[in-house]
Enzyme design. Structure first.
Site, PDB file in Angstrom:
ATOM      1  N   GLU A 209     -21.833 -14.548  16.460  1.00  0.00           N
ATOM      2  CA  GLU A 209     -22.006 -14.103  15.323  1.00  0.00           C
ATOM      3  C   GLU A 209     -21.740 -12.074  14.988  1.00  0.00           C
ATOM      4  OE1 GLU A 209     -25.962 -16.410  14.204  1.00  0.00           O
ATOM      5  OE2 GLU A 209     -26.110 -13.832  13.629  1.00  0.00           O
TER       6      GLU A 209
ATOM      7  N   CYS B 226     -29.928 -11.416  12.616  1.00  0.00           N
ATOM      8  CA  CYS B 226     -30.485 -11.274  13.374  1.00  0.00           C
ATOM      9  C   CYS B 226     -30.342 -13.127  14.476  1.00  0.00           C
ATOM     10  CB  CYS B 226     -31.131 -11.096  14.600  1.00  0.00           C
ATOM     11  SG  CYS B 226     -29.609 -11.067  16.289  1.00  0.00           S
TER      12      CYS B 226
END
Ligand code: SF4
EC number: 2.1.1.-
Length: 344
Positions: free
Chosen positions: A92, A332
């Site tokens: 990511e 996250c």
């Protein structure tokens, strides 16, 4: 086996090209400069001789990552799932827009073994470290996808940057290189959950970057519960390391403090926090936790403001960080976690 050319610093590339092609250094400079322009093949390096382009294609690859999913928030935050060129691992990265420029928050590892309970990145453990070239590849992919230039870089995505120390330091060199990404050290933030020996090691390099410590609790008992690394490096050791870091670098440290309802958000916690970090003269970033699918919840906004006011009115500098991208799972690891679960 082909190598990712983005992982080479300018000096490394010069000596490699000298060794395998006997190239003069100005040619290497040309090739290096091209890597940071919007190209994806060696054939696009127009002023590089054809023979050299062929050799490069044979020996190297340009490890720019590919964006295969992007999610845009109403506040301009954009979150990406990127695929690694070598092994199709998924990572990511996030683009965030601030008044002072555009920031990229990137990953330094595939997964993470630190096991912080509030974080989705660590749930499946560590898969592997990312190379410096793969970190550069994330920035280049974001710039290309969003047609923007990144001016600030935050190593706060998946992974513990200081556990991948050598590659992260090489990445910083590439980012800082005027022929590379040309982003100044002062525009780079490294976040750590508190790897004490590596904080000392980083201090020795004396780089004018910003160091952010994920603190999240002033109590060893609670911190060990939510951040297992605290069992290895308790708060006392962490604070000593911060003091040594400041002494060496003369740079201010930031403490990240994710407020979790009922865990670390009482006035007693605020008092203990002030006492703990007083000698460090640090800034505190309060972040109402961006909930994953665990049972942890953020306190309501009024309480977050009260906590913030308490710190400031008792001499501890603190601000509440805008919770960017909460409508697109920008916390996250959330997006990757959902992607992996769907693909099972
Ligand atoms: S918060 Fe950071 S260090 Fe902790 S598990 Fe997540 S990625 Fe790893």
């Amino acid at each position: 086996m082909k190598e990712n050319i983005l992982s080479f610093t300018r000096d490394e590339l010069k000596s490699r090209f000298k060794q395998i092609y006997n190239l003069p250094s100005y040619r290497t400079e040309q090739v290096f400069g091209w890597l940071y322009k919007d190209i994806s093949t060696f054939d696009e390096m127009l002023n590089v001789p054809k023979k050299l382009r062929e050799n490069l294609t044979q020996d190297f690859f340009i490890g720019q990552m590919s964006v295969f999913q992007s999610h845009r928030s109403h506040d301009g935050t954009e979150k990406y799932l990127l695929k690694c060129v070598q092994d199709d691992n998924v990572i990511e990265a996030v683009k965030m827009e601030y008044y002072h420029g555009i920031s990229a928050c990137i990953s330094t590892q595939v997964g993470c073994e630190m096991g912080c309970v509030f974080c989705a990145s660590g749930r499946d453990g560590l898969v592997r470290n990312l190379s410096a070239g793969e970190m550069i590849g994330q920035i280049l992919a974001i710039q290309k996808h969003a047609k923007i230039r990144i001016s600030n870089i935050v190593l706060m995505g998946a992974g513990e940057p200081l556990q991948n120390f050598e590659e992260v330091m090489k990445f910083l060199e590439l980012v800082h290189d005027p022929q590379g990404l040309n982003v100044g050290y002062r525009h780079i933030t490294i976040s750590t959950c508190g790897l004490v020996p590596e904080i000392y090691k980083l201090a020795e390099l004396n780089l004018p970057i910003t160091l952010a410590i994920s603190l999240h609790s002033p109590s060893d008992t609670e911190r060990s519960r939510i951040m297992p690394i605290n069992k290895k490096y308790p708060l006392k050791d962490l604070i000593y390391a911060c003091l040594a870091y400041i002494k060496k670098t003369k740079r201010r440290i930031t403490f990240e403090y994710a407020l979790i309802k009922g865990k670390n958000d009482s006035i007693a916690d605020a008092e203990a926090l002030i006492k703990l970090i007083k000698p460090v003269f640090a800034h505190v970033n309060l972040i109402p936790i961006n909930t994953t699918d665990t049972k942890l919840r953020a306190p309501d906004l009024q309480w977050v403001e009260k906590f913030n006011e308490y710190l400031n009115s008792h001499g501890q500098n603190a601000t509440i960080r805008r919770n960017l991208g909460s409508d697109i799972n920008a916390a996250c690891g959330q997006l990757r976690w959902q992607y992996l679960k769907k693909s099972e």
